[in-house]
Write a protein that holds these residues in place. Sequence first.
Motif, short mmCIF file in Angstrom:
data_model
loop_
_atom_site.label_atom_id
_atom_site.label_comp_id
_atom_site.label_asym_id
_atom_site.label_seq_id
_atom_site.Cartn_x
_atom_site.Cartn_y
_atom_site.Cartn_z
N ASN A 58 -26.67 -0.66 -21.29
CA ASN A 58 -27.11 0.60 -21.88
C ASN A 58 -26.09 0.94 -22.97
O ASN A 58 -25.01 1.45 -22.68
CB ASN A 58 -27.17 1.71 -20.83
CG ASN A 58 -28.28 1.47 -19.83
OD1 ASN A 58 -29.42 1.24 -20.22
ND2 ASN A 58 -27.97 1.51 -18.54
N GLY A 59 -26.45 0.59 -24.21
CA GLY A 59 -25.47 0.69 -25.28
C GLY A 59 -24.33 -0.27 -24.98
O GLY A 59 -24.55 -1.42 -24.60
N PRO A 60 -23.07 0.17 -25.08
CA PRO A 60 -21.94 -0.72 -24.79
C PRO A 60 -21.59 -0.79 -23.31
O PRO A 60 -20.64 -1.49 -22.93
CB PRO A 60 -20.80 -0.09 -25.59
CG PRO A 60 -21.13 1.38 -25.60
CD PRO A 60 -22.64 1.47 -25.63
N ASN A 61 -22.33 -0.08 -22.46
CA ASN A 61 -22.01 -0.03 -21.03
C ASN A 61 -22.83 -1.03 -20.23
O ASN A 61 -23.97 -1.34 -20.57
CB ASN A 61 -22.26 1.38 -20.49
CG ASN A 61 -21.44 2.43 -21.22
OD1 ASN A 61 -20.26 2.23 -21.48
ND2 ASN A 61 -22.06 3.55 -21.56
N THR A 62 -22.25 -1.51 -19.14
CA THR A 62 -22.92 -2.44 -18.23
C THR A 62 -23.15 -1.72 -16.90
O THR A 62 -22.20 -1.30 -16.24
CB THR A 62 -22.07 -3.70 -18.00
OG1 THR A 62 -21.82 -4.33 -19.26
CG2 THR A 62 -22.77 -4.68 -17.07
N ASP A 63 -24.43 -1.58 -16.52
CA ASP A 63 -24.78 -0.81 -15.33
C ASP A 63 -25.58 -1.66 -14.34
O ASP A 63 -26.41 -2.48 -14.75
CB ASP A 63 -25.61 0.42 -15.71
CG ASP A 63 -24.87 1.35 -16.67
OD1 ASP A 63 -23.64 1.50 -16.51
OD2 ASP A 63 -25.52 1.90 -17.58
N GLU A 64 -25.33 -1.41 -13.05
CA GLU A 64 -26.10 -2.11 -12.02
C GLU A 64 -27.50 -1.50 -11.94
O GLU A 64 -27.67 -0.28 -12.09
CB GLU A 64 -25.40 -1.99 -10.67
CG GLU A 64 -26.13 -2.73 -9.56
CD GLU A 64 -25.46 -2.61 -8.21
OE1 GLU A 64 -26.07 -3.01 -7.19
OE2 GLU A 64 -24.31 -2.10 -8.15
N VAL A 65 -28.48 -2.35 -11.74
CA VAL A 65 -29.86 -1.89 -11.60
C VAL A 65 -30.10 -1.51 -10.14
O VAL A 65 -29.97 -2.34 -9.24
CB VAL A 65 -30.87 -2.98 -12.02
CG1 VAL A 65 -32.30 -2.48 -11.85
CG2 VAL A 65 -30.62 -3.40 -13.46
N LEU A 66 -30.43 -0.26 -9.92
CA LEU A 66 -30.73 0.21 -8.57
C LEU A 66 -32.19 -0.08 -8.23
O LEU A 66 -32.98 -0.48 -9.09
CB LEU A 66 -30.43 1.70 -8.47
CG LEU A 66 -28.98 2.11 -8.83
CD1 LEU A 66 -28.82 3.62 -8.77
CD2 LEU A 66 -27.98 1.42 -7.91
N ALA A 67 -32.55 0.14 -6.99
CA ALA A 67 -33.92 -0.18 -6.54
C ALA A 67 -34.97 0.51 -7.40
O ALA A 67 -36.01 -0.08 -7.72
CB ALA A 67 -34.07 0.21 -5.08
N ALA B 266 -25.54 -3.06 -27.56
CA ALA B 266 -25.95 -3.57 -26.26
C ALA B 266 -25.80 -5.09 -26.17
O ALA B 266 -25.58 -5.63 -25.09
CB ALA B 266 -27.39 -3.17 -25.96
N LEU B 267 -25.92 -5.78 -27.29
CA LEU B 267 -25.90 -7.24 -27.28
C LEU B 267 -24.60 -7.81 -27.84
O LEU B 267 -24.54 -8.99 -28.18
CB LEU B 267 -27.10 -7.79 -28.05
CG LEU B 267 -28.46 -7.54 -27.36
CD1 LEU B 267 -29.62 -7.91 -28.27
CD2 LEU B 267 -28.54 -8.32 -26.05
#
Length: 598
Positions: free
Chosen positions: A576-585, A429-430
Amino acid sequence: MAAADSTELSVKGESLQQLYSEYGKNRFLINRRYQRKLVWTVEEKERLIDSVLKKLPIPLILLAESQHEDVARLEVIDGLQRLNALFAFIENEFPVDGKFFDIETLADTKFLKDEGRLAQREPILDRATCRDFTNYQLPVSTYRSASESSVDEVFRRINSSGRYLSPQEIRQAGSTMEISGLVRRISAAIRGDSSLTDYVNLNDMPKISITNRNLSYGIFDEGIFWIKQGILSNDSVRESRDEELVLDLLLDLILRPLASSGLDYRNAAYAEDRSSSSTSAGLIRSRLLTLGAGEVERRFMDTLDLIRETLDIAGAPYSTWTVTQQNPRGIPRHFHALFVAVDQLLHEEDLVPKSKKEFSAALKGFWDKDLSIPGGGNWGGERKTTLINAVKGHLRPHFEATKDEHKLKLQEQAFRFESTLRMALTEEALFELKQGFCQLNKPSAFDEGSFNKILKIASAMANTRAQAKGVIFIGVADDASDAAAIKRFTGVNSQQIDRFHVTGTQHELDALGKSVDEFFRWLIDKIKNSKLEPRFAEALASTLKPFRYGDYLLWTLEPAAMSAPVMYDGKFFVRNGPNTDEVLASGMIELVRRFPAS
């Protein structure tokens, strides 16, 4: 131990099947402040499995309940090597008497086999024996409601007899002093078993374990610098003698005049009292505040990088290149004297080798000269100083004052780079790797989309948790196909480190017609004027650094968490692990909770 008054201790038998189930759920946590490395040989693991198969008793496993990132975990205080050996046998990493565990014996391993994540190796141990193995009851003691300090104290006490740990491991165990942190970070960087944080999942520990066989994972002991160069033996590194040597070297970088080296002086360096010893913890703490711990670490690794590169040019290990008197236990004091002398030439006299080839030639048969190395026991400061001055006298003709103010700007960072890169094995993740700044098939075309993705990832890393710090390397491909494509389009050969492929970015700068300084300034402006929040963009830009790894030019960014979540292009992202996800409401409340008000 007052901190233990409110704790509870339970002791019960747990089957291997139950423990493996917990292992599969990532419940076991390793605190590397005291549990720093996996060092059992395959032969030692086989003996433990044989004991279980013969229903012989094995020592108790000691755990502590803890909360890590808001998840209940079981911190392994005692039993790291045993648990790893048991689970590794179940997962078919090695056989016993030539036969492998039957994966279909357990529902958990059968599921992993069906998913293609485990493969059955042959010949297979009969299922009845495997069933008896997984039903074996291990004595497990769980320490509940334990504070960090009480866990440290328990670890020190159970190992204080020295039966399990070496003196240096006991000194280091749970120590929060700056000198212990320096020793831990530098030693792990040299061995190659670094981790980004103090906490690592037990499941990930094999990736950075020390092994006596050249396996597809872990660190082959014969490749560790100390062993490869004949400075220390395999057993010495497993006993943490390498950390002891690092401590001795650090003390000689920090203290003036040079202090003695030996058991009493090492103990004094970790003592909490304010004794008058020349290596008392108080004096070391004061000197580190003056010099800066980060600067001392950089200086140490710069000196070691120069010596390693010089030995690479020699094409022979330190032990045979510099001295003909062979010793199966290694020659740490020969190296100690040379290291400190070279460090003083570099960092106190501001000299650099006239050429690394000349420096390499000067080291050939170096210790066959009229230089006397004392034997075991304490090494007095005055005798040490006399020897180091003599070594400098022999080496100084092969050094010169640097005439180029930029000569050291892009210095070698081999150990630090390799160590940090391996952290990606346990902290997906980092970490992020990018093969370059330009289009893969057109190195003269800057890839705006890829660069913006890097900045978005940086913001997501900063949103991981309070005080999180990520690492982004540019010039490293994370798979062989990208490395092959770069070679096809540019002719650049990659260098493999574990599963990663170093490709560098010099070919891109050549195609763009930019110098390193020009490109550096241009990238700084792009970061500051990007879609990142201005405050975070300014902080991120300050971490951009070019550096050399052999013939490769690489770049690093180190995004760090702010006091609150940060945005990219008006949106929040997380890793989230190696993935980059947008934070939803629906995820905003959880994101804000990661940054408690101070």
